[in-house]
Design an enzyme around this catalytic site. Structure first.
Site, short mmCIF file in Angstrom:
data_model
loop_
_atom_site.label_atom_id
_atom_site.label_comp_id
_atom_site.label_asym_id
_atom_site.label_seq_id
_atom_site.Cartn_x
_atom_site.Cartn_y
_atom_site.Cartn_z
N ALA A 199 -31.83 58.73 43.94
CA ALA A 199 -32.53 59.06 42.69
C ALA A 199 -31.90 60.27 42.02
CB ALA A 199 -34.00 59.32 42.98
N LYS A 239 -33.03 28.99 -3.97
CA LYS A 239 -34.33 28.90 -3.29
C LYS A 239 -34.27 28.19 -1.94
CE LYS A 239 -37.71 26.66 -5.42
NZ LYS A 239 -38.85 26.52 -6.35
N ASP A 273 -37.51 22.20 -2.33
CA ASP A 273 -38.46 23.28 -2.03
C ASP A 273 -39.75 22.77 -1.41
OD1 ASP A 273 -39.67 22.16 -4.23
OD2 ASP A 273 -39.91 24.03 -5.35
N GLY A 309 -34.50 20.34 -15.73
CA GLY A 309 -35.66 19.65 -15.19
C GLY A 309 -35.31 18.67 -14.08
N ARG A 358 -38.69 32.42 -9.62
CA ARG A 358 -39.95 33.02 -9.17
C ARG A 358 -39.86 33.63 -7.77
NH1 ARG A 358 -43.47 27.75 -10.62
NH2 ARG A 358 -41.41 26.83 -10.35
N ALA A 373 -32.06 20.33 -5.53
CA ALA A 373 -32.01 21.71 -5.04
C ALA A 373 -31.20 22.62 -5.96
CB ALA A 373 -31.42 21.73 -3.63
N ASN A 429 -23.19 52.91 28.96
CA ASN A 429 -22.15 51.90 28.68
C ASN A 429 -21.24 52.29 27.52
OD1 ASN A 429 -24.37 51.59 26.96
ND2 ASN A 429 -23.86 49.47 26.53
C1 UD1 Z 1 -42.53 19.90 -9.40
C2 UD1 Z 1 -43.14 18.67 -10.08
C3 UD1 Z 1 -44.66 18.73 -9.95
C4 UD1 Z 1 -45.03 18.80 -8.49
C5 UD1 Z 1 -44.33 19.96 -7.78
C6 UD1 Z 1 -44.51 19.85 -6.28
C7 UD1 Z 1 -41.74 17.99 -11.97
C8 UD1 Z 1 -41.54 18.04 -13.43
N1 UD1 Z 1 -42.78 18.66 -11.49
O1 UD1 Z 1 -42.97 21.06 -10.11
O2 UD1 Z 1 -45.24 17.57 -10.50
O3 UD1 Z 1 -46.44 18.92 -8.34
O4 UD1 Z 1 -42.91 19.93 -8.03
O5 UD1 Z 1 -44.02 20.96 -5.60
O6 UD1 Z 1 -40.99 17.32 -11.29
N2 UD1 Z 1 -34.73 21.27 -9.62
C9 UD1 Z 1 -33.43 20.94 -9.90
N3 UD1 Z 1 -33.00 20.98 -11.20
C10 UD1 Z 1 -33.81 21.32 -12.21
C11 UD1 Z 1 -35.15 21.67 -11.92
C12 UD1 Z 1 -35.59 21.62 -10.61
O7 UD1 Z 1 -32.64 20.63 -8.98
O8 UD1 Z 1 -33.34 21.33 -13.35
C13 UD1 Z 1 -35.19 21.25 -8.20
C14 UD1 Z 1 -35.57 22.64 -7.73
O9 UD1 Z 1 -34.45 23.22 -7.08
C15 UD1 Z 1 -36.70 22.37 -6.77
C16 UD1 Z 1 -37.30 21.07 -7.24
O10 UD1 Z 1 -36.35 20.47 -8.10
O11 UD1 Z 1 -36.25 22.21 -5.44
C17 UD1 Z 1 -38.64 21.25 -7.97
O12 UD1 Z 1 -38.45 22.09 -9.09
P1 UD1 Z 1 -39.54 23.15 -9.54
O13 UD1 Z 1 -39.05 23.81 -10.78
O14 UD1 Z 1 -39.91 24.02 -8.40
O15 UD1 Z 1 -40.75 22.18 -9.92
P2 UD1 Z 1 -42.30 22.52 -9.92
O16 UD1 Z 1 -42.64 23.30 -11.13
O17 UD1 Z 1 -42.70 23.06 -8.61
CA CA Z 2 -41.58 23.77 -6.85
#
Ligand code: UD1
Ligand code: CA
Length: 458
Positions: free
Chosen positions: A410, A26, A105, A80, A19, A13, A373
């Site tokens: 009234a 988020k 998310d 990532g 976005r 998270a 009131n």
């Molecule tokens: C990710 C998946 C994708 C999947 C999709 C489903 C990866 C590389 N991709 O893509 O395959 O179909 O979710 O919804 O895993 N987060 C971190 N740290 C980071 C990056 C992300 O904690 O450095 C957390 C975000 O807060 C989020 C979750 O990981 O809750 C997913 O990250 P997000 O960037 O939304 O991934 P997607 O592009 O949706």
């Molecule tokens: Ca996502």
């Protein structure tokens, strides 16, 4: 019975949620008034996990407060999902069992789906990973599951890295994984960021595991609404709809009647009793509890209010925080109630305002009557006894007490207390002048005719 393996849950998270175009992390955005992260935490608690770790970003203090008493780790730089899981490793030290990794998310995932994911990972000794997939009509934006032979997953390809052929695949990665704790550290240390986004992807783990002859199996979620992710405000509204539908179905399965459930909006903590009928276009804010066999007519807004049994509310009623409505009460159209207690069988049938009031049972509060009131500085209380009759268009200037059985005529503006069974009337006496209206009309007609004659002459 074999004892199931210990479970550790890691929720990712830390993402900024760029976005979403929002200052909030988020996962702090709400569905039915509850932050997304709490939906997930409530679900995973049902698995009785040995530990729960939430990966958060730097400075996300509201998020840290929200997840208490669960632990958190900070991912300093968002590089990532693979990097996020790496940040959780210190918190997994000494843990042995299944590690359930969930995306913050993707909040509506159900507990039976998670159980299924865990049991699939334990299907045999060579299955080290299970991944939750789902079939999507429009898989754009999601990672695709690339299947190999014998239903074993070969790879997960992110949209931005996928070939045209891989993009044809419509089974996608939901982001939920179950991993063997013994191998996580090794897999994570082998991840690289040579991909379109320059990030460390958790989704590269199945390919790395295959090099060790460890298999990844896929569980397909049966309900796509459960595994929808949230990247934008549009996604958030879709999740809200999915969560609302879940709540509507829950109520209907428990005997609540709705003619158009899609137009009735609930809060995550709403409680409604069996046999209650909710007409279309009703909105429940936080903290509402409704009894049994009550009738909520169309276009009502109800906030932090407790309503009893066999009561009728609305149409077009607004019940504001701190109100307590008894049994067999009638609150009619264009009535606003605020921080008031309304006793059993009392009636406020039309066009009224009742604020900061304690109203006993069997009161009749007629059309257009209000409690005054607020004096411009402070709020004051009105107390209305049992069986009191408040006539139409009455102003009860608080603080004021109408004792049991009192009668208010009234049109009165009441500024002093009324004793039990007394009548209080506060208005000018009517003056009746016989024949006055007829004379008046005659005079006016005559003046009009005189004017016409003058115009003709000129
Ligand atoms: C990710 C998946 C994708 C999947 C999709 C489903 C990866 C590389 N991709 O893509 O395959 O179909 O979710 O919804 O895993 N987060 C971190 N740290 C980071 C990056 C992300 O904690 O450095 C957390 C975000 O807060 C989020 C979750 O990981 O809750 C997913 O990250 P997000 O960037 O939304 O991934 P997607 O592009 O949706
Ligand atoms: Ca996502």
């Amino acid at each position: 019975m074999t004892k199931s393996k210990p479970i550790a849950v890691v929720i990712l998270a830390a993402g900024k949620g760029t976005r979403m175009k929002s200052k909030k992390p988020k996962v702090m955005h709400e569905l039915l008034g509850l932050p997304m992260i709490n939906w997930l935490l409530n679900t995973v608690e049902q698995l009785d996990p040995e530990r729960v770790v939430v990966v958060v970003g730097k400075g996300m203090n509201d998020l840290i407060d929200t997840i208490k008493p669960h632990k958190y780790v900070i991912q300093n730089k968002q590089q990532g999902t693979g990097d996020a899981l790496k940040a959780a490793l210190p918190a997994l030290k000494g843990f042995s069992g299944d590690v359930l990794v969930l995306l913050g998310d993707t909040p509506l995932i159900g507990v039976s789906t998670l159980r299924n994911l865990i049991s699939t990972r334990n299907i045999d000794a060579v299955t080290g990973i299970s991944v939750l997939g789902v079939k999507m009509q429009n898989p754009t934006g999601y990672g695709r599951l690339i299947m190999g032979r014998n239903n074993i997953l070969k790879a997960i390809r992110e949209e931005k890295d996928a070939s045209a052929q891989e993009k044809q695949e419509n089974i996608v990665n939901t982001g939920a994984f179950c991993l063997d704790s013994r191998r996580i550290e090794r897999w994570l240390s082998n991840l690289n960021n040579k991909n379109a986004q320059g990030e460390y992807y958790i989704t590269d783990i199945p390919e790395l595991a295959a090099l060790d002859k460890i298999k990844t199996r896929v569980v397909i979620a049966s309900d796509v609404n459960e595994v929808m992710g949230c990247n934008t405000r549009i996604d958030l509204s879709k999740l809200e709809q999915a969560a609302q539908n879940k709540m509507r179905e829950h109520f209907m399965m428990n005997g609540v009647i709705m003619q158009d459930p899609s137009s009735v909006y609930f809060h995550h903590d709403t409680q409604i009793g069996e046999g209650t009928l909710i007409e279309p276009n009703v909105y429940f804010s936080a903290g509402v509890k409704v009894g049994k066999n009550t009738h909520i007519k169309a276009f009502c807004h109800i906030d932090n209010t407790v309503i009893g049994d066999k009561t009728t509310i609305g149409p077009f009623a607004r019940l504001r925080p701190g109100s307590e409505i008894g049994d067999d009460v009638r609150i009619g159209n264009f009535v606003e109630i605020k921080k008031s207690k309304i006793g059993d069988r009392s009636k406020i049938s039309h066009l009224g305002y009742v604020g900061d009031c304690i109203m006993d049972s069997d009161v009749n509060f007629s059309c257009g009557a209000i409690t005054v009131n607020y004096d411009g500085f402070q709020k004051h209380q009105t107390i209305i006894g049992k069986g009191v009759m408040v006539g139409s268009n009455v102003n009860l200037v608080a603080p004021v007490i109408l004792d049991d059985g009192a009668f208010v005529a009234a049109g009165s503006t009441i500024t002093t207390d009324v004793p039990a069974d007394a009548l209080s009337v506060e208005r000018g006496r009517a003056e009746v002048r016989a024949g006055w209206a007829a004379l008046y009309r005659k005079r006016k007609e005559k003046a009009k005719n005189n004017n016409k004659d003058k115009k003709k002459e000129s």
